[in-house]
Design an enzyme around this catalytic site. Structure first.
Site, mmCIF file in Angstrom:
data_model
loop_
_atom_site.group_PDB
_atom_site.id
_atom_site.type_symbol
_atom_site.label_atom_id
_atom_site.label_comp_id
_atom_site.label_asym_id
_atom_site.label_seq_id
_atom_site.Cartn_x
_atom_site.Cartn_y
_atom_site.Cartn_z
ATOM 1 N N SER A 15 3.063 -47.003 -92.790
ATOM 2 C CA SER A 15 4.221 -47.893 -92.838
ATOM 3 C C SER A 15 3.884 -49.220 -92.179
ATOM 4 C CB SER A 15 5.435 -47.264 -92.135
ATOM 5 O OG SER A 15 5.160 -47.061 -90.760
ATOM 6 N N LEU A 17 2.796 -52.764 -90.887
ATOM 7 C CA LEU A 17 1.570 -53.559 -91.017
ATOM 8 C C LEU A 17 0.431 -52.726 -91.574
ATOM 9 C CD1 LEU A 17 1.661 -55.503 -87.602
ATOM 10 C CD2 LEU A 17 2.654 -56.159 -89.806
ATOM 11 N N ASP A 36 -2.127 -41.252 -89.846
ATOM 12 C CA ASP A 36 -0.751 -41.445 -89.413
ATOM 13 C C ASP A 36 -0.147 -40.095 -89.059
ATOM 14 O OD1 ASP A 36 1.228 -44.112 -89.966
ATOM 15 O OD2 ASP A 36 2.260 -42.208 -89.583
ATOM 16 N N CYS A 84 -3.816 -50.183 -86.616
ATOM 17 C CA CYS A 84 -2.415 -50.626 -86.635
ATOM 18 C C CYS A 84 -1.494 -49.669 -85.889
ATOM 19 C CB CYS A 84 -1.923 -50.789 -88.075
ATOM 20 S SG CYS A 84 -2.712 -52.134 -88.979
ATOM 21 N N SER A 153 -0.864 -58.476 -80.122
ATOM 22 C CA SER A 153 0.488 -59.029 -80.259
ATOM 23 C C SER A 153 0.527 -60.354 -79.519
ATOM 24 C CB SER A 153 1.523 -58.084 -79.651
ATOM 25 O OG SER A 153 2.782 -58.712 -79.518
ATOM 26 N N TYR A 166 3.946 -52.741 -72.849
ATOM 27 C CA TYR A 166 3.523 -53.217 -74.168
ATOM 28 C C TYR A 166 2.587 -54.413 -74.050
ATOM 29 C CZ TYR A 166 3.884 -54.916 -78.977
ATOM 30 O OH TYR A 166 3.602 -55.348 -80.246
ATOM 31 N N LYS A 170 -1.424 -54.576 -75.067
ATOM 32 C CA LYS A 170 -1.902 -55.472 -76.111
ATOM 33 C C LYS A 170 -2.879 -56.508 -75.548
ATOM 34 C CE LYS A 170 0.298 -53.701 -79.615
ATOM 35 N NZ LYS A 170 -0.427 -53.067 -80.744
ATOM 36 N N THR A 201 8.946 -55.570 -89.943
ATOM 37 C CA THR A 201 8.440 -54.206 -90.063
ATOM 38 C C THR A 201 9.615 -53.232 -89.987
ATOM 39 O OG1 THR A 201 8.146 -53.985 -87.673
ATOM 40 C CG2 THR A 201 6.291 -54.905 -88.934
#
Length: 257
Positions: A15, A17, A36, A84, A153, A166, A170, A201
């Site tokens: 799903s 990106l 996934d 991803c 990100s 997060y 990143k 997304t």
């Protein structure tokens, strides 16, 4: 690098990106293996693009080893890895409740989960994929064997309140990119990263229209959320262009959050 006929692994490929990247690579003649946790979506996409899907948890050594073994047995050794898989959460480092005055802090287990998924999981896949690529013969006179693209990100360099886990995870991906590119230089394996901004997304699929508009309007140009296909286009170019190495590139419409 000539893409047609190569094999790629796309983590988080069912799903968002990852899905867009899997589709874009398949359109270039690449055989795509999707890693996934959502087996149903992964298998449906694999059937559509002529690839294969494997249920893989990138926080588990055993699961990743099994995924690579199955993908290589099915489609051949990958020359392309696009990372991803990942997610975020929102907690302030420490805060005071406005009504009760009670003090709380970021749940440490939730911090660890994000770092283990986004950063350690990405590195786990990079290290294992690179070792596999090293078994391949070079593709050209430059000695190129393969390419790795990871998803960071804009939060890596411009994290917001509540994004300690997060943003730091990143930022770690950005920090990995150049050293790994240098580690693998003699093996002809390139390493790059993309720093997407606010992308359209599944995370925002159920957001209220007014929130989506507000977020889109915050982007200097174009004034909208980024399209997953735009991320995929850059990922494909990073794979194709053999002089693209050791780079981390913003894809954010000039937003500085």
């Amino acid at each position: 690098m000539k893409l047609d006929g190569c094999t790629a692994v796309v983590t988080g490929g069912a799903s968002g990106l990852g899905e867009a990247t899997a589709r874009a690579l398949a359109a270039e003649g690449v055989k795509v293996a999707i890693f996934d946790l959502n087996a149903e979506k992964g298998e449906a996409l694999a059937r559509e693009i002529g690839g294969a899907s494997f249920t893989v948890d990138i926080t588990s050594d055993t699961s990743v080893d099994e995924g690579f073994a199955q993908a290589r047995a099915t489609l051949g050794q990958e020359r392309i890895l696009v990372n991803c898989a990942g997610r975020g959460n929102t907690f302030k480092t420490a805060q005071r409740d406005r009504e009760s005055g009670a003090i709380s802090h970021f749940p440490i287990d939730q911090f660890e989960k994000i770092v283990l998924l986004n950063l350690v999981g990405t590195f786990r896949c990079i290290a294992k994929s690179a070792a596999g690529m090293m078994t391949l013969d070079p593709l050209n006179e430059d000695g190129e064997r393969g390419v790795i693209v990871s998803t960071a990100s804009v939060a890596a360099v411009d994290g917001q309140a509540g994004q300690a886990a997060y943003a730091s995870s990143k930022a770690g991906i950005v920090g990995l990119t150049l050293p790994i590119a240098r580690d693998l230089r003699r093996e002809g394996i390139r390493v790059n990263a993309i720093l997407p901004g606010i992308m359209d997304t599944p995370l925002f699929a159920t957001a209220k229209p007014e929130l989506r508009k507000q977020l889109g309007d915050s982007v200097p140009f174009p004034r909208r959320l980024g399209h997953a296909e735009e991320f995929a286009s850059l990922a494909v170019e990073m794979c194709r262009n053999s002089y693209f190495n050791g780079e981390h590139v913003r894809l954010d419409g000039a937003i500085r959050m």
